[in-house]
Design a protein around this motif. Structure first.
Motif, PDB file in Angstrom:
ATOM      1  N   ASP A 115      47.585  -1.690  28.767  1.00 20.01           N
ATOM      2  CA  ASP A 115      48.409  -1.302  29.346  1.00 20.01           C
ATOM      3  C   ASP A 115      47.951  -1.217  30.756  1.00 20.01           C
ATOM      4  O   ASP A 115      47.956  -1.261  31.551  1.00 20.01           O
ATOM      5  CB  ASP A 115      49.030   0.150  28.889  1.00 20.01           C
ATOM      6  N   LEU A 116      49.971  -1.222  31.480  1.00 18.41           N
ATOM      7  CA  LEU A 116      49.914  -0.668  32.902  1.00 18.41           C
ATOM      8  C   LEU A 116      50.768  -0.067  33.207  1.00 18.41           C
ATOM      9  O   LEU A 116      51.384   0.373  34.205  1.00 18.41           O
ATOM     10  CB  LEU A 116      49.975  -1.946  33.895  1.00 18.41           C
ATOM     11  N   ASP A 150      46.296  -6.241  23.895  1.00 15.59           N
ATOM     12  CA  ASP A 150      46.718  -5.924  22.554  1.00 15.59           C
ATOM     13  C   ASP A 150      47.719  -6.547  22.648  1.00 15.59           C
ATOM     14  O   ASP A 150      47.621  -7.150  20.938  1.00 15.59           O
ATOM     15  CB  ASP A 150      46.707  -4.554  22.768  1.00 15.59           C
ATOM     16  N   SER A 151      48.696  -7.391  23.298  1.00 13.30           N
ATOM     17  CA  SER A 151      49.873  -9.010  22.962  1.00 13.30           C
ATOM     18  C   SER A 151      49.906  -9.332  24.231  1.00 13.30           C
ATOM     19  O   SER A 151      48.916  -9.196  24.771  1.00 13.30           O
ATOM     20  CB  SER A 151      51.115  -7.182  23.325  1.00 13.30           C
ATOM     21  N   GLU A 152      50.596  -9.840  23.613  1.00 17.44           N
ATOM     22  CA  GLU A 152      51.531 -11.616  24.882  1.00 17.44           C
ATOM     23  C   GLU A 152      52.044 -10.745  25.398  1.00 17.44           C
ATOM     24  O   GLU A 152      51.451 -11.260  26.932  1.00 17.44           O
ATOM     25  CB  GLU A 152      52.200 -12.222  24.415  1.00 17.44           C
ATOM     26  N   PHE A 153      52.848  -9.392  25.907  1.00 11.78           N
ATOM     27  CA  PHE A 153      52.934  -8.780  26.242  1.00 11.78           C
ATOM     28  C   PHE A 153      52.503  -8.406  27.659  1.00 11.78           C
ATOM     29  O   PHE A 153      52.627  -8.597  29.099  1.00 11.78           O
ATOM     30  CB  PHE A 153      54.082  -7.621  26.110  1.00 11.78           C
ATOM     31  N   ILE A 154      51.547  -7.789  27.441  1.00 10.01           N
ATOM     32  CA  ILE A 154      50.364  -7.173  28.464  1.00 10.01           C
ATOM     33  C   ILE A 154      49.957  -8.351  29.015  1.00 10.01           C
ATOM     34  O   ILE A 154      49.575  -8.009  30.832  1.00 10.01           O
ATOM     35  CB  ILE A 154      49.334  -6.310  28.100  1.00 10.01           C
ATOM     36  N   ILE A 158      49.645  -9.168  33.255  1.00 12.24           N
ATOM     37  CA  ILE A 158      48.432  -8.699  34.167  1.00 12.24           C
ATOM     38  C   ILE A 158      48.642 -10.014  35.231  1.00 12.24           C
ATOM     39  O   ILE A 158      47.852 -10.153  36.016  1.00 12.24           O
ATOM     40  CB  ILE A 158      47.325  -8.875  32.908  1.00 12.24           C
ATOM     41  N   LYS A 159      49.675 -11.230  34.298  1.00 16.11           N
ATOM     42  CA  LYS A 159      49.060 -12.021  35.233  1.00 16.11           C
ATOM     43  C   LYS A 159      50.123 -12.067  35.921  1.00 16.11           C
ATOM     44  O   LYS A 159      49.837 -12.224  37.598  1.00 16.11           O
ATOM     45  CB  LYS A 159      49.273 -13.873  34.284  1.00 16.11           C
ATOM     46  N   LYS A 160      51.789 -11.310  35.861  1.00 16.54           N
ATOM     47  CA  LYS A 160      52.094 -11.472  37.034  1.00 16.54           C
ATOM     48  C   LYS A 160      52.005 -10.689  38.350  1.00 16.54           C
ATOM     49  O   LYS A 160      51.986 -10.501  39.649  1.00 16.54           O
ATOM     50  CB  LYS A 160      53.926 -11.136  35.811  1.00 16.54           C
ATOM     51  N   ALA A 311      59.281  -3.768  25.764  1.00 15.30           N
ATOM     52  CA  ALA A 311      57.799  -3.951  26.456  1.00 15.30           C
ATOM     53  C   ALA A 311      57.502  -5.047  24.940  1.00 15.30           C
ATOM     54  O   ALA A 311      58.159  -6.193  23.858  1.00 15.30           O
ATOM     55  CB  ALA A 311      56.934  -3.512  26.394  1.00 15.30           C
ATOM     56  N   SER A 312      55.851  -4.058  24.714  1.00 11.92           N
ATOM     57  CA  SER A 312      55.542  -4.917  23.437  1.00 11.92           C
ATOM     58  C   SER A 312      56.501  -4.920  21.990  1.00 11.92           C
ATOM     59  O   SER A 312      55.305  -5.639  20.764  1.00 11.92           O
ATOM     60  CB  SER A 312      54.222  -4.818  22.960  1.00 11.92           C
TER      61      SER A 312
END
Length: 379
Positions: A115-116, A150-154, A158-160, A311-312
């Motif tokens: 996570d961030l 762990d998830s598409e969300f994270i 990261i890309k963002k 989130a996820s």
């Protein structure tokens, strides 16, 4: 030919929570893959066997160390020296760092970003640790060969935030331990008696006691239930103390004094698995998660989950979850009451949760991870 893999497992010295569960379960699954030779760094030494027993007195030691100026940086410096000595002898094909701060390593590195939280909730991090993460993480993300999430969300986060190419990020969904499964009342009686609870006679909250877990919403929503329901279905709060929780602690103390809320603190996996399987509902209104293992653990235990669509969490619970707005205490109360009073709705969600949780496994997570190791080693 076997690949030599170095995995940082020092998190297993601490009381077991999310990342510790990830390391322990993933390592055990990776050990079953024939072409991988696993080696583990415990923070002070290297081992060929995974040692998952926590260090006695770790929480007291870590808490005291955090209060010393520069202690975090000093500890990391000493750990880096120990890491270097072992890595120079072992010469691993791939080094896997399961958290945000990889050791310096001249070879191929894979890291996992769960996570961030340090971006969204910086106040939940010790100041020394936050400073080092902010200083080192951006360059580490560029330096490593692959990033597991762990998830598409994270992955999207990261890309963002860091502008990394999509092909560098690989989603490897987590799973829960096999200890989480449905149980009959007789299997639960002893532990529930110790906690003064009845099987399917309480509502469960699991998570570190800190603002992002949104426990205040759960306390307020539970307090809105009719008094007879509060008495029949008390709220059991499971979790270790977190950071910046003064307002939460005050509200929690007041709720406990009402007699309808109980604080269990940290529970080991055996006790947690029992309360997961015994609860009528688990409420998980977190504001931010990279995955949300307690949601999966509850569903695998046969316990319906009420969560936030944040989130996820929708990725994990999918159609098996009940979702509420993270600020809607009235809506949460209504959903609690529905799953208390409507047995058919409760059973339908229980069955949906069992079906959903079966789609996740550590074998799948390890297979994706092993493929990443092979890709990286062959780059």
């Amino acid at each position: 030919m076997k690949l030599t893999i170095a995995l940082n497992s020092k998190i297993l010295r601490a009381p077991r929570t999310g990342i510790g569960n990830y390391v322990a379960e993933l390592a055990q699954a990776l050990q079953k893959i024939p072409d991988l030779g696993m080696h583990y760094f415990s923070g002070s030494r290297w081992q060929d066997m995974l040692v998952s027993t926590q260090m006695a007195g770790y929480s007291r030691w870590a808490g005291a160390a955090r209060r010393l100026p520069g202690a975090y940086v000093l500890r990391r410096t000493l750990e880096q020296q120990c890491f270097n000595r072992g890595a120079n002898k072992l010469r691993p094909d791939v080094y896997h760092e399961p958290s945000l701060w990889p050791f310096n390593f001249s070879g191929r590195t894979v890291m996992t970003v769960h996570d961030l939280t340090h971006i969204h909730y910086p106040h939940t991090q010790p100041k020394d640790r936050l400073k080092e993460i902010e200083r080192r993480l951006p360059s580490a993300l560029v330096r490593v060969s692959r990033i597991l999430v762990d998830s598409e969300f994270i992955g999207h986060e990261i890309k963002k935030y860091f502008g990394l190419p999509e092909q560098k990020i690989v989603v490897a969904p987590l799973a829960c331990s096999s200890i989480f499964h449905p149980r009959v009342e007789q299997q639960l009686a002893a532990r529930l008696q110790k906690l003064g609870l009845a099987c399917r006679g309480f509502i469960l909250s699991v998570g570190t006691l800190e603002p992002r877990k949104n426990l205040l919403l759960t306390l307020k929503a539970h307090a809105r239930l009719p008094l007879p329901l509060q008495e029949r279905f008390p709220l059991l709060v499971v979790g270790m103390p977190g950071w910046q929780a003064e307002e939460l602690n005050a509200a929690l103390s007041q709720a406990i004094s009402s007699g309808h809320v109980r604080l269990a603190g940290y529970l080991d996996q055996a006790d947690l698995a029992c309360v997961m399987a015994a609860a009528r509902i688990m409420v998980f209104p977190s504001l931010y998660e990279g995955f949300g293992l307690p949601v999966l653990e509850a569903m695998a235990s046969g316990t319906p989950v009420i969560a936030t669509a944040c989130a996820s969490l929708p990725e994990v619970a999918g159609p098996a979850g009940t979702y509420v707005d993270p600020q809607d205490e009235v809506g949460l109360t209504e959903q609690m009451r529905r799953l208390i009073e409507d047995d058919s709705a409760w059973m339908a969600q229980r069955l949906a949760g069992l079906e959903r949780s079966a789609q996740f496994s550590w074998k799948k997570c390890a297979a994706i991870t092993a493929d990443v190791y092979r890709q990286v080693a062959n780059d």
